[in-house]
Design a protein around this motif. Structure first.
Motif, PDB file in Angstrom:
ATOM      1  N   UNK A 117     -15.717  17.246  22.008  1.00  0.00           N
ATOM      2  CA  UNK A 117     -16.279  18.587  21.856  1.00  0.00           C
ATOM      3  C   UNK A 117     -16.805  18.999  23.226  1.00  0.00           C
ATOM      4  N   UNK A 118     -16.022  19.807  23.917  1.00  0.00           N
ATOM      5  CA  UNK A 118     -16.393  20.147  25.298  1.00  0.00           C
ATOM      6  C   UNK A 118     -17.568  21.110  25.380  1.00  0.00           C
ATOM      7  N   UNK A 119     -18.105  21.527  24.234  1.00  0.00           N
ATOM      8  CA  UNK A 119     -19.292  22.387  24.229  1.00  0.00           C
ATOM      9  C   UNK A 119     -20.585  21.565  24.304  1.00  0.00           C
ATOM     10  N   UNK A 120     -20.476  20.246  24.091  1.00  0.00           N
ATOM     11  CA  UNK A 120     -21.673  19.407  23.989  1.00  0.00           C
ATOM     12  C   UNK A 120     -21.795  18.440  25.167  1.00  0.00           C
TER      13      UNK A 120
ATOM     14  N   UNK B 272     -30.243  12.507  11.814  1.00  0.00           N
ATOM     15  CA  UNK B 272     -30.674  13.736  12.493  1.00  0.00           C
ATOM     16  C   UNK B 272     -29.727  14.088  13.642  1.00  0.00           C
ATOM     17  N   UNK B 273     -29.268  13.077  14.373  1.00  0.00           N
ATOM     18  CA  UNK B 273     -28.307  13.316  15.460  1.00  0.00           C
ATOM     19  C   UNK B 273     -27.014  13.905  14.898  1.00  0.00           C
ATOM     20  N   UNK B 274     -26.509  13.305  13.814  1.00  0.00           N
ATOM     21  CA  UNK B 274     -25.283  13.813  13.190  1.00  0.00           C
ATOM     22  C   UNK B 274     -25.464  15.253  12.716  1.00  0.00           C
ATOM     23  N   UNK B 275     -26.633  15.526  12.126  1.00  0.00           N
ATOM     24  CA  UNK B 275     -26.928  16.864  11.612  1.00  0.00           C
ATOM     25  C   UNK B 275     -26.899  17.888  12.752  1.00  0.00           C
ATOM     26  N   UNK B 276     -27.546  17.541  13.844  1.00  0.00           N
ATOM     27  CA  UNK B 276     -27.624  18.456  14.993  1.00  0.00           C
ATOM     28  C   UNK B 276     -26.240  18.749  15.566  1.00  0.00           C
ATOM     29  N   UNK B 277     -25.420  17.704  15.704  1.00  0.00           N
ATOM     30  CA  UNK B 277     -24.072  17.880  16.261  1.00  0.00           C
ATOM     31  C   UNK B 277     -23.234  18.785  15.365  1.00  0.00           C
ATOM     32  N   UNK B 278     -23.355  18.610  14.056  1.00  0.00           N
ATOM     33  CA  UNK B 278     -22.604  19.440  13.109  1.00  0.00           C
ATOM     34  C   UNK B 278     -23.126  20.879  13.079  1.00  0.00           C
ATOM     35  N   UNK B 279     -24.451  21.019  13.044  1.00  0.00           N
ATOM     36  CA  UNK B 279     -25.051  22.355  12.988  1.00  0.00           C
ATOM     37  C   UNK B 279     -24.617  23.202  14.181  1.00  0.00           C
ATOM     38  N   UNK B 280     -24.597  22.590  15.353  1.00  0.00           N
ATOM     39  CA  UNK B 280     -24.298  23.330  16.579  1.00  0.00           C
ATOM     40  C   UNK B 280     -22.888  23.038  17.113  1.00  0.00           C
ATOM     41  N   UNK B 281     -21.960  22.695  16.231  1.00  0.00           N
ATOM     42  CA  UNK B 281     -20.630  22.270  16.687  1.00  0.00           C
ATOM     43  C   UNK B 281     -19.865  23.370  17.424  1.00  0.00           C
ATOM     44  N   UNK B 282     -20.179  24.637  17.118  1.00  0.00           N
ATOM     45  CA  UNK B 282     -19.482  25.742  17.793  1.00  0.00           C
ATOM     46  C   UNK B 282     -20.305  26.346  18.935  1.00  0.00           C
TER      47      UNK B 282
ATOM     48  N   UNK C 118     -26.745  27.174  27.982  1.00  0.00           N
ATOM     49  CA  UNK C 118     -26.605  26.124  26.958  1.00  0.00           C
ATOM     50  C   UNK C 118     -27.950  25.885  26.282  1.00  0.00           C
ATOM     51  N   UNK C 119     -27.898  25.760  24.961  1.00  0.00           N
ATOM     52  CA  UNK C 119     -29.130  25.473  24.227  1.00  0.00           C
ATOM     53  C   UNK C 119     -29.540  24.029  24.492  1.00  0.00           C
ATOM     54  N   UNK C 120     -30.833  23.816  24.680  1.00  0.00           N
ATOM     55  CA  UNK C 120     -31.341  22.484  25.032  1.00  0.00           C
ATOM     56  C   UNK C 120     -32.136  21.932  23.854  1.00  0.00           C
ATOM     57  N   UNK C 121     -31.597  20.874  23.251  1.00  0.00           N
ATOM     58  CA  UNK C 121     -32.147  20.325  22.006  1.00  0.00           C
ATOM     59  C   UNK C 121     -32.571  18.882  22.224  1.00  0.00           C
ATOM     60  N   UNK C 122     -33.785  18.572  21.808  1.00  0.00           N
ATOM     61  CA  UNK C 122     -34.326  17.218  21.926  1.00  0.00           C
ATOM     62  C   UNK C 122     -34.296  16.534  20.566  1.00  0.00           C
ATOM     63  N   UNK C 123     -33.734  15.324  20.523  1.00  0.00           N
ATOM     64  CA  UNK C 123     -33.698  14.552  19.274  1.00  0.00           C
ATOM     65  C   UNK C 123     -34.340  13.184  19.537  1.00  0.00           C
ATOM     66  N   UNK C 124     -35.556  12.950  19.012  1.00  0.00           N
ATOM     67  CA  UNK C 124     -36.177  11.631  19.174  1.00  0.00           C
ATOM     68  C   UNK C 124     -35.422  10.598  18.339  1.00  0.00           C
ATOM     69  N   UNK C 125     -35.338   9.381  18.842  1.00  0.00           N
ATOM     70  CA  UNK C 125     -34.702   8.309  18.068  1.00  0.00           C
ATOM     71  C   UNK C 125     -35.504   7.019  18.163  1.00  0.00           C
TER      72      UNK C 125
END
Length: 282
Positions: free
Chosen positions: A82-85, A17-27, A1-8
């Motif tokens: 989304x069971x991938x996330x 940015x959170x929404x963008x990341x979820x959409x970009x990596x939705x698959x 699994x890709x490990x992505x850090x999103x500061x908030x």
């Protein structure tokens, strides 16, 4: 699994940015680490004259951070099926950059995706100070900066300016290749020509880059300009490109890329996500 850090900081641009990341990596299978760092104004562990924070003050900022994070967790985006996330929510005390570096190392983070506040006019920089500092100071993983006005869509193309003076590595370019593949966005390799002949080393590096990018759709472009920043800006503005990526070497052909000139040029367009890749030898 890709490990992505999103500061908030719980702001609009951080949520975007959170929404963008979820959409970009939705698959894609991903673990997202949503990180909030909290600190006490005036406190510095590096300053001996700085008073030690009291337990009362520490508890106050900690409670505030935890309340804000609990509120964020309830958002429907984290509970959609989304069971991938997988999502992890972290509150850490310390200065922004110190906390970021610590979490990147501890959690083996592969990408930082950070929101920034768009400029109010052309004279303002698109990148917020945290985004700029992150791109400059976090050297061991790529940093993807998303302006707050940018809603996710597959970019029409990714502009990749380069001098061909670096020895490219597959690991450094992996995130660029990945984003190009999952968004079907072609990579436009841009070389700013300054009336100098291509050296043998540049030709070899160009061939290496072609080899590494072989699995993507890419094309080469040459622009004649005595000013690199101006050349890059003209290229992506004239083509209405929707993303830019580059290798952020400390001494690359932009100079130190985020020590202002290029930031100012990118800042004229609040619609361009910027991916900073790193020379892993630095």
């Amino acid at each position: 699994m890709k490990r992505i850090l999103i500061p908030t900081d719980f702001s609009h641009n951080a949520n975007n940015a959170i929404n963008y990341a979820i959409e970009l990596y939705k698959r894609e299978s991903c673990e997202f680490f949503i990180l909030h760092s909290y600190y006490l104004t005036g406190y510095s562990k590096n300053n001996l004259l700085s008073p030690e924070p009291t337990d009362k003050k520490l508890n106050e900022v900690k409670e505030l951070a935890e309340k804000s994070m609990e509120k964020l967790k309830k958002h429907e985006r984290f509970n959609n099926a989304n069971n991938k996330h997988t999502f992890h929510f972290l509150n850490e005390f310390g200065s922004f950059n110190d906390v970021l570096k610590k979490v990147v190392d501890k959690e083996d983070i592969e990408l930082i995706l950070i929101g920034s506040e768009g400029g109010k006019d052309d004279k303002k920089l698109i990148q917020g100070s945290n985004a700029v500092n992150t791109m400059e100071k976090v050297r061991n993983c790529p940093v993807f900066e998303i302006p707050d006005k940018v809603i996710f869509k597959n970019p029409n193309e990714i502009v990749f300016p380069t001098s061909f003076k670096t020895h490219y590595k597959e690991k450094e370019l992996a995130t660029l290749i990945e984003i190009s593949k999952i968004t079907n966005a072609p990579i436009r390799i841009l070389y700013i020509q300054k009336d100098k002949e291509f050296s043998k080393k540049q030709s070899e590096n160009k061939a290496l880059l072609n080899q590494i990018l072989g699995a993507t759709s890419f094309s080469h472009h040459v622009l004649y300009s005595s000013d690199i920043q101006e050349g890059v800006r003209c290229f992506f503005q004239s083509r209405e490109s929707e993303m830019i990526a580059f290798i952020n070497k400390k001494h690359n052909f932009f100079g130190s890329i985020f020590s202002n000139p290029m930031v100012k040029e990118l800042g004229n367009n609040p619609n361009i996500p910027v991916l900073a890749l790193h020379d892993l030898r630095n």
